[in-house]
Enzyme design. Structure first.
Site, mmCIF file in Angstrom:
data_model
loop_
_atom_site.group_PDB
_atom_site.id
_atom_site.type_symbol
_atom_site.label_atom_id
_atom_site.label_comp_id
_atom_site.label_asym_id
_atom_site.label_seq_id
_atom_site.Cartn_x
_atom_site.Cartn_y
_atom_site.Cartn_z
ATOM 1 N N GLY A 169 30.131 61.689 60.950
ATOM 2 C CA GLY A 169 29.444 62.957 61.136
ATOM 3 C C GLY A 169 30.168 64.174 60.632
ATOM 4 O O GLY A 169 29.587 65.265 60.609
ATOM 5 N N GLU A 224 34.180 56.910 61.611
ATOM 6 C CA GLU A 224 33.308 56.323 60.575
ATOM 7 C C GLU A 224 32.787 57.378 59.601
ATOM 8 O O GLU A 224 31.596 57.702 59.600
ATOM 9 C CB GLU A 224 32.100 55.672 61.241
ATOM 10 C CG GLU A 224 32.424 54.496 62.099
ATOM 11 C CD GLU A 224 31.210 53.981 62.848
ATOM 12 O OE1 GLU A 224 31.298 52.859 63.361
ATOM 13 O OE2 GLU A 224 30.195 54.687 62.939
ATOM 14 N N PRO A 225 33.651 57.911 58.772
ATOM 15 C CA PRO A 225 33.187 58.952 57.850
ATOM 16 C C PRO A 225 32.311 58.371 56.754
ATOM 17 O O PRO A 225 32.591 57.291 56.221
ATOM 18 C CB PRO A 225 34.496 59.464 57.245
ATOM 19 C CG PRO A 225 35.411 58.279 57.294
ATOM 20 C CD PRO A 225 35.052 57.536 58.549
ATOM 21 N N ARG A 258 29.696 60.888 54.602
ATOM 22 C CA ARG A 258 29.605 62.070 53.735
ATOM 23 C C ARG A 258 30.977 62.654 53.371
ATOM 24 O O ARG A 258 31.215 63.031 52.230
ATOM 25 C CB ARG A 258 28.795 63.123 54.490
ATOM 26 C CG ARG A 258 28.449 64.362 53.716
ATOM 27 C CD ARG A 258 27.849 65.427 54.640
ATOM 28 N NE ARG A 258 26.947 64.890 55.620
ATOM 29 C CZ ARG A 258 25.625 64.794 55.469
ATOM 30 N NH1 ARG A 258 25.075 65.223 54.363
ATOM 31 N NH2 ARG A 258 24.874 64.294 56.427
ATOM 32 N N ARG A 306 17.384 64.855 49.629
ATOM 33 C CA ARG A 306 17.885 65.696 50.728
ATOM 34 C C ARG A 306 17.196 67.071 50.837
ATOM 35 O O ARG A 306 16.839 67.483 51.938
ATOM 36 C CB ARG A 306 19.410 65.860 50.649
ATOM 37 C CG ARG A 306 20.158 64.514 50.709
ATOM 38 C CD ARG A 306 21.651 64.657 50.936
ATOM 39 N NE ARG A 306 21.922 65.120 52.292
ATOM 40 C CZ ARG A 306 22.223 66.347 52.603
ATOM 41 N NH1 ARG A 306 22.328 67.268 51.663
ATOM 42 N NH2 ARG A 306 22.436 66.689 53.851
ATOM 43 N N TYR A 313 15.256 67.353 54.340
ATOM 44 C CA TYR A 313 15.895 68.166 55.391
ATOM 45 C C TYR A 313 15.958 69.658 55.034
ATOM 46 O O TYR A 313 16.560 70.436 55.769
ATOM 47 C CB TYR A 313 17.344 67.709 55.622
ATOM 48 C CG TYR A 313 17.557 66.218 55.630
ATOM 49 C CD1 TYR A 313 17.056 65.411 56.657
ATOM 50 C CD2 TYR A 313 18.276 65.597 54.612
ATOM 51 C CE1 TYR A 313 17.270 64.039 56.651
ATOM 52 C CE2 TYR A 313 18.489 64.229 54.601
ATOM 53 C CZ TYR A 313 17.976 63.461 55.624
ATOM 54 O OH TYR A 313 18.179 62.105 55.617
ATOM 55 N N CYS A 362 5.187 64.155 41.502
ATOM 56 C CA CYS A 362 3.898 64.824 41.691
ATOM 57 C C CYS A 362 3.636 65.221 43.136
ATOM 58 O O CYS A 362 2.700 64.702 43.779
ATOM 59 C CB CYS A 362 2.795 63.949 41.128
ATOM 60 S SG CYS A 362 2.951 63.835 39.353
ATOM 61 N N GLU A 363 4.487 66.066 43.673
ATOM 62 C CA GLU A 363 4.267 66.684 44.989
ATOM 63 C C GLU A 363 4.851 68.087 44.933
ATOM 64 O O GLU A 363 5.937 68.275 44.366
ATOM 65 C CB GLU A 363 4.972 65.893 46.107
ATOM 66 C CG GLU A 363 4.298 64.597 46.415
ATOM 67 C CD GLU A 363 4.760 63.973 47.739
ATOM 68 O OE1 GLU A 363 5.086 64.718 48.693
ATOM 69 O OE2 GLU A 363 4.785 62.738 47.791
ATOM 70 N N TYR A 373 24.375 60.184 50.230
ATOM 71 C CA TYR A 373 22.934 60.155 50.522
ATOM 72 C C TYR A 373 22.114 60.661 49.326
ATOM 73 O O TYR A 373 21.075 61.273 49.494
ATOM 74 C CB TYR A 373 22.629 60.949 51.805
ATOM 75 C CG TYR A 373 23.475 60.487 52.967
ATOM 76 C CD1 TYR A 373 23.274 59.238 53.539
ATOM 77 C CD2 TYR A 373 24.504 61.286 53.485
ATOM 78 C CE1 TYR A 373 24.076 58.791 54.580
ATOM 79 C CE2 TYR A 373 25.307 60.837 54.529
ATOM 80 C CZ TYR A 373 25.090 59.592 55.071
ATOM 81 O OH TYR A 373 25.876 59.148 56.097
HETATM 82 N N1 LLP Z 1 28.264 56.020 61.740
HETATM 83 C C1 LLP Z 1 26.980 55.800 62.061
HETATM 84 C C2 LLP Z 1 26.671 54.859 63.128
HETATM 85 C C3 LLP Z 1 25.970 56.472 61.375
HETATM 86 O O1 LLP Z 1 24.701 56.249 61.711
HETATM 87 C C4 LLP Z 1 26.300 57.375 60.337
HETATM 88 C C5 LLP Z 1 25.259 58.092 59.602
HETATM 89 C C6 LLP Z 1 27.648 57.562 60.029
HETATM 90 C C7 LLP Z 1 28.615 56.869 60.751
HETATM 91 C C8 LLP Z 1 28.113 58.469 58.943
HETATM 92 O O2 LLP Z 1 27.708 59.784 59.090
HETATM 93 P P1 LLP Z 1 28.335 60.895 58.093
HETATM 94 O O3 LLP Z 1 29.822 60.877 58.279
HETATM 95 O O4 LLP Z 1 27.968 60.520 56.708
HETATM 96 O O5 LLP Z 1 27.699 62.143 58.510
HETATM 97 N N2 LLP Z 1 20.663 60.979 55.166
HETATM 98 C C9 LLP Z 1 21.272 62.021 55.964
HETATM 99 C C10 LLP Z 1 22.416 61.519 56.777
HETATM 100 C C11 LLP Z 1 22.075 60.334 57.648
HETATM 101 C C12 LLP Z 1 23.239 59.808 58.420
HETATM 102 C C13 LLP Z 1 22.923 58.545 59.096
HETATM 103 N N3 LLP Z 1 24.011 57.987 59.839
HETATM 104 C C14 LLP Z 1 21.668 63.187 55.054
HETATM 105 O O6 LLP Z 1 21.484 63.094 53.835
HETATM 106 O O7 LLP Z 1 22.163 64.197 55.526
#
Ligand code: LLP
Length: 428
Positions: free
Chosen positions: A234, A275-276, A278, A314, A318, A345-346, A380
């Site tokens: 996150g 769990e990084p 992004r 994205r 969002y 086409c949107e 993503y």
């Molecule tokens: N761990 C779990 C269990 C997760 O579900 C996720 C992301 C992560 C780690 C990694 O999160 P991050 O560090 O990347 O924020 N498509 C969306 C983001 C969806 C994230 C889903 N889960 C976007 O483009 O912002």
């Protein structure tokens, strides 16, 4: 690094315009050094030991990128897989089975069987899954995910803590989880949470850590086999010019302090896991595209490019902001307000938008034929791409210093149309 030099954009040592010339557009281009730097920043920024990361592969599953993360992690980088496919990719990228955690949701028995067969730790997302896992694999090691009723993230769609979220075992049901654990003699080696994605203010992350740690403390008698606590991913990156990166040193110190204090009162040294997704890959990638159409309405001057939300969803999904750079004139001269739109086409297919709709962007004067870079697209981006409008997915290239390697060829049209290569199609 991805930098502007002499008013031109460079990916590593290669001009973005050269990449576009060599490989055509649209194309995703990644800078290897940026990924390595981010892995090091994370591992060096959190002093607590033992520390492990499980890279959330869903952010970018290109196998070459997984290999870079595994290599730079030097034994401390594992992988968080959300599907059998991601388990398979992880194993192919050289992650050992004990370096992979399977954290899925609405999981079938077949998927669990697959993970068990591969020797991968299953992280149970519900009481139902825990019960089915116990039945399938009595006495096995297990991890389970808690919903701590604290959520955070850049958009409602990606907040995963709290009563609106489908994820994890609700904190008040943790007692029932231990009931199932005992019924099947499971060994809880890990407890997990993940509160959301794109977090730039770390307070909520720390609050959620405290909630999880107090749950662990309360159940200490039932956690004799606990080896690690996984606080999820996150950690955000700044996309908009007004956003600031989190102060990683401060964050790392706060996380380390909190966990070290907990372990000393718990009386055991546990592993700290995060769990990084992004954080490791977003800033390493750009989506290069070419302008083919310029036209106006009374409200907007539209700059049309040869990619769309089929390749980078994205902004559409969002209202996310991605910087856009004219690769051969990053900033000088006259500027004008434009809406950069795609070829899907949107009407929502506009890269310069927010949740409310189109938000014009001030960019240097753009002409048809110019190459644009949609920035911070390493996470993503490709991993959420689709064949909408029967368009193939683009190539991915990796830049390492001055050298460029194709790490995924552009999708063949025959795959899009027939689900197989042209050669296979003609086989009986
Ligand atoms: N761990 C779990 C269990 C997760 O579900 C996720 C992301 C992560 C780690 C990694 O999160 P991050 O560090 O990347 O924020 N498509 C969306 C983001 C969806 C994230 C889903 N889960 C976007 O483009 O912002």
């Amino acid at each position: 690094m991805i930098v502007e030099k002499d008013n031109r954009l460079f990916i590593g040592g290669v001009a973005a315009s050269e990449l576009a010339k060599m490989h055509g557009t649209p194309v995703y281009a990644y800078d290897e050094e940026t990924i390595r730097m981010k892995v090091r920043a994370l591992l060096d920024g959190i002093a607590y030991q033992p520390l492990r990361i499980f890279y959330a592969a869903k952010a970018n599953t290109n196998i070459s990128i997984l290999e870079i993360i595994r290599d730079e992690g030097k034994g401390r980088a594992g992988l968080d897989a959300v599907s059998p496919g991601e388990i398979e990719i992880a194993l192919n990228a050289g992650f050992r089975q004990d370096e992979i955690i399977f954290t899925s949701t609405s999981v079938t028995d077949e998927e669990m069987k697959f993970a068990i067969g591969k020797g991968v730790l299953v992280n149970c997302d519900s009481l139902s899954q825990l019960e089915r896992y116990g039945r399938m694999s009595p006495g096995a090691k297990v991890c389970f995910r808690v919903n701590p009723d604290v959520g955070a993230g850049h958009h409602g769609h990606v907040i995963t803590g709290g009563p609106e979220s489908k994820f994890g075992i609700w904190a008040a049901d943790v007692g029932s989880a231990f009931g199932i654990v005992e019924k099947y003699g499971l060994k809880v080696v890990g407890i997990h949470e993940h509160i959301g994605s794109g977090i730039l203010e770390t307070e909520k992350f720390l609050t959620a850590m405290n909630v999880l740690l107090s749950i662990i403390e309360k159940n200490r008698d039932r956690l004799e086999s606990l080896e690690f606590v996984d606080f999820g991913g996150g950690i955000g990156v700044p996309y908009r010019p007004d956003q600031k990166a989190i102060d990683f040193r401060e964050f790392g110190a706060a996380v380390s302090r909190l966990f070290a204090d907990f372990c000393s009162s718990f009386g055991r040294t546990l592993s700290l896991v995060i769990e990084p997704g992004r954080f490791l890959v977003a800033e390493s990638g750009v989506l290069l595209c070419t302008v083919n159409t310029i036209k106006s309405t009374p409200s907007h001057k539209f700059v049309g490019v040869n990619t769309g939300f089929n390749h980078l969803i994205r902004p559409m999904a969002y209202g996310s902001y991605h910087p856009i750079v004219l690769v051969n004139n990053c900033g000088s001269g006259r500027k004008e307000k434009v809406a950069v739109c795609g070829d899907i086409c949107e009407s929502g297919d506009v890269f310069t938008r927010n949740e409310a709709g189109i938000a014009d962007r001030e960019l240097p004067e753009i002409r048809e034929g110019d190459v644009l870079a949609i920035m911070i697209a390493g996470a993503y981006g490709f991993s959420m791409s689709s064949n909408y409008n029967t368009r193939p997915r683009p190539a991915e290239v990796l830049v390492s210093g001055n050298s460029v390697k194709v790490i995924r060829k552009p999708e063949e049209m025959s795959h899009v149309i027939y689900g197989m290569s042209a050669g296979d199609k003609n086989k009986p």
